[in-house]
Design an enzyme around this catalytic site. Structure first.
Site, PDB file in Angstrom:
ATOM      1  CG  ASP A   1      -2.319   0.587   0.875  1.00 13.15           C
ATOM      2  OD1 ASP A   1      -2.348   1.765   0.474  1.00 13.15           O
ATOM      3  OD2 ASP A   1      -3.336  -0.115   0.984  1.00 13.15           O
TER       4      ASP A   1
ATOM      5  CG  HIS B   1      -4.282   2.148  -2.031  1.00  9.61           C
ATOM      6  ND1 HIS B   1      -4.372   3.098  -1.044  1.00  9.61           N
ATOM      7  CD2 HIS B   1      -5.567   1.825  -2.342  1.00  9.61           C
ATOM      8  CE1 HIS B   1      -5.646   3.334  -0.754  1.00  9.61           C
ATOM      9  NE2 HIS B   1      -6.397   2.578  -1.532  1.00  9.61           N
TER      10      HIS B   1
ATOM     11  CG  ASP C   1      -8.429  -0.535  -2.803  1.00  9.25           C
ATOM     12  OD1 ASP C   1      -7.425  -0.984  -3.396  1.00  9.25           O
ATOM     13  OD2 ASP C   1      -8.394  -0.120  -1.634  1.00  9.25           O
ATOM     14  CD  GLU C   2     -10.001   3.587  -0.924  1.00  3.86           C
ATOM     15  OE1 GLU C   2     -10.879   4.010  -0.176  1.00  3.86           O
ATOM     16  OE2 GLU C   2      -8.886   3.185  -0.490  1.00  3.86           O
TER      17      GLU C   2
ATOM     18  CE1 TYR D   1     -14.478  -3.216   4.546  1.00  2.00           C
ATOM     19  CE2 TYR D   1     -13.351  -1.121   4.844  1.00  2.00           C
ATOM     20  CZ  TYR D   1     -13.688  -2.198   4.051  1.00  2.00           C
ATOM     21  OH  TYR D   1     -13.239  -2.250   2.744  1.00  2.00           O
TER      22      TYR D   1
ATOM     23  CG  ASP E   1     -10.661  -0.634  10.007  1.00  2.00           C
ATOM     24  OD1 ASP E   1     -11.445  -1.479   9.525  1.00  2.00           O
ATOM     25  OD2 ASP E   1     -10.326   0.404   9.394  1.00  2.00           O
TER      26      ASP E   1
ATOM     27  CB  THR F   1      -3.300  -1.711  10.511  1.00  2.00           C
ATOM     28  OG1 THR F   1      -2.471  -1.609   9.346  1.00  2.00           O
ATOM     29  CG2 THR F   1      -3.816  -3.125  10.652  1.00  2.00           C
ATOM     30  CD  GLU F   2      -5.879   3.072   7.101  1.00  2.00           C
ATOM     31  OE1 GLU F   2      -6.356   2.127   7.783  1.00  2.00           O
ATOM     32  OE2 GLU F   2      -6.213   3.291   5.915  1.00  2.00           O
TER      33      GLU F   2
HETATM   34  C1  ACM Z   1     -10.966  -0.628   0.783  1.00  2.00           C
HETATM   35  O1  ACM Z   1     -11.495  -0.528   1.900  1.00  2.00           O
HETATM   36  N1  ACM Z   1     -10.349   0.409   0.244  1.00  2.00           N
HETATM   37  C2  ACM Z   1     -11.001  -1.865   0.027  1.00  2.00           C
END
Ligand code: ACM
Ligand code: ZN
Length: 512
Positions: A177, A242, A305-306, A402, A404, A452-453
């Site tokens: 990432d 990422h 993603d993103e 999710y 986290d 894990t941010e």
């Molecule tokens: C994600 O939560 N960006 C897959």
């Protein structure tokens, strides 16, 4: 209400036998007999069960199953007639324990059930019980992000062990990432030499870098540890977004050429792999070849993603690619990129998995038929994939997956970005209620995801994972009509005592 010996996930059929207890006779160590399909696993499961307080040992290989010696009181039988994969029958009487299983995973789960029972029983005892059990879904996963913060192999093993304890069978390992590249690739050493480390102004104030990476030996050790626990490891190499860490190592792979830095901020960044540069695909092929060398499992997650499109929209190479390939938009360019990477993965004999953005822009280029789509933005994205005939894994951030997120609306508690109560995780069902049986077949199962941010410390990861992961394990194991939150809540306190014995930290507040 029956407490069903407080098992989590609850077996699909379970009858406690009141007043009956298996008691190990004084002075003997119960022996476990298994035929060849499970013999090699006996040392391992006996060790586990002994650690949980029920001392036992494998019977000699030449033991006659029709004439078991008196101290051989646990018998495993292969029962191909059991109709489902991963299925087992378990009977504990006052003098004998019988396990029948459709396959070695079923037998393994019978022992995990015994492990839970043993942890809640006096030494050498097990409660009388009769169980017939199998999972509702075949994909019961957990993703751990080891890029935003790096965790040692010892912690990965702890996670794998607790997964097996809850009959989860897919470990999705997020290895790359913006904040760190964690997989050593021998022919591309800078990925980890440069991309594995970052200045972290949040935790250090001097010119110190934090990070780390996994060596080939580390990966081999983890894969073996997972295999012993009937868990398939799915490595994720997240492209084309990422990408700050890979770009820091090899700036020529970006649209601008850099310079780039491994990020110590969290979020979504505009620096992505250049879709117009053929070298990107050569490097990815090299990376995936090494991935195949160290990860024997059938799947590779390719992220997706993103991925912001700002760089692509302004890059001469990307614009040329679009012109040459008759690609109408940068969203379609990502679909083209996905197909190209998926083809590399398939050419290496693996099945690609992508986050649900891989559905976007696919009107022209489509998606490879065997691509698996993992929904995260909402379960509706998985519905779209299934309607298009693709297999899907449901892990929507909107529906309890999710972990986290905060488990409760209380600023004193850790967790970030959203709220996800234990009840939210319990109420999550991987198969949408609108699906008929044909559509349901497209849903492989589901996953909890853990970014894990917000968690530099593995203890806090544990605290946030549990007991929501216990709830999800039941959501994935039981068909939705058999789920009962009140029953789960009643079983949970005894299960928490087991977690404590395994030295697992957990959130202990309100469930909703
Ligand atoms: C994600 O939560 N960006 C897959
Ligand atoms: Zn470009």
């Amino acid at each position: 209400m029956n407490n069903f010996e407080n098992l989590i996930p609850l077996p699909s059929s379970i009858t406690p036998m009141k007043g009956i207890t298996f008691v190990t006779p004084n002075g003997i160590t119960p022996l476990v007999y298994a035929p060849s399909f499970f013999y090699d696993e006996l040392v391992f499961v006996c060790h586990h069960l002994s650690e949980a307080g029920f001392k036992c040992a494998p019977a000699p290989k030449d033991t006659d199953p029709d004439n078991l010696p008196p101290n051989c009181v646990i018998q495993v039988e292969e029962e191909p007639d059991l109709p489902m994969a991963e299925m087992y029958q378990l009977r504990v009487t006052s003098s004998f324990i019988q396990i029948r299983a459709s396959d070695s995973s079923g037998a393994f789960y019978a022992f995990e059930t015994l492990r839970q029972l043993a942890l809640s029983s006096r030494k050498g005892r097990l409660p009388g019980i009769s169980i017939i059990d199998n999972p509702a879904t075949s994909w019961r996963g957990l993703m751990l992000d080891t890029s935003r913060h790096f965790f040692p192999v010892s912690f990965i093993k702890k996670i794998l062990d607790t997964m097996a304890f809850h009959k989860l069978n897919r470990f999705h390992w997020h290895l790359t990432d913006d904040q760190g590249w964690r997989l050593y690739i021998p022919s591309l050493p800078e990925l980890t030499e440069k991309g594995g480390w970052r200045h972290d102004t949040k935790t250090t104030w001097e010119d110190v870098k934090i990070g780390g990476f996994y060596t080939e030996e580390d990966i081999t050790e983890v894969v073996k540890y997972a295999r012993e626990r009937h868990i398939i490891v799915i490595p994720e190499i997240d492209v084309p977004g990422h990408a700050s860490a890979i770009l820091t190592a090899y700036p020529e792979l970006g649209c601008t050429g850099g310079p780039y830095e491994v990020e110590d901020r969290f979020g979504i960044f505009k620096e992505v792999l250049c879709a117009g540069n053929d070298r990107v695909f050569d490097v990815l092929k090299t990376i995936f070849e090494q991935v195949c060398k160290v990860f024997p499992g059938p799947y590779i997650h390719i992220g997706g993603d993103e991925c912001p499109k700002e760089r692509w929209d302004n890059c001469p190479k990307c614009k040329k690619r679009m012109k040459d390939e008759h690609i109408a938009s940068s969203t379609q360019l990502q679909a083209w990129f996905t197909s190209k990477v998926a083809n590399i993965v398939q050419s290496l004999g693996k099945t690609p998995i992508g986050w649900d953005e891989v559905l976007d822009g696919t009107e022209v280029f489509g998606l490879p038929e065997n691509m698996i789509v993992q929904s995260w933005q909402s379960s509706e994205r998985g519905v779209i994939a299934a309607k298009r005939g693709l297999q899907t894994i449901m892990s929507p951030m909107t529906d309890g997956c999710y972990l986290d997120y905060s488990p409760i609306n209380d600023p004193a508690e850790p967790g970030r970005l959203g709220l996800c109560t234990v009840k939210n995780s319990y109420d999550y069902t991987p198969i949408p209620s609108s699906f008929d049986s044909k559509m349901s077949e497209k849903v492989l199962g589901g996953q909890a995801n853990f970014w894990t941010e917000g968690t530099p410390y593995s203890r806090v990861v544990e605290y946030l994972l549990f007991p929501r992961l216990c709830a999800i394990s039941e959501s994935l194991w039981l068909p939705s009509y058999q789920k009962d939150f009140a029953s789960f809540a009643k079983r949970l306190p005894a299960h928490k005592k087991r977690l404590k014995k395994l030295d697992i930290l957990f959130y202990d507040g309100p469930l909703e």
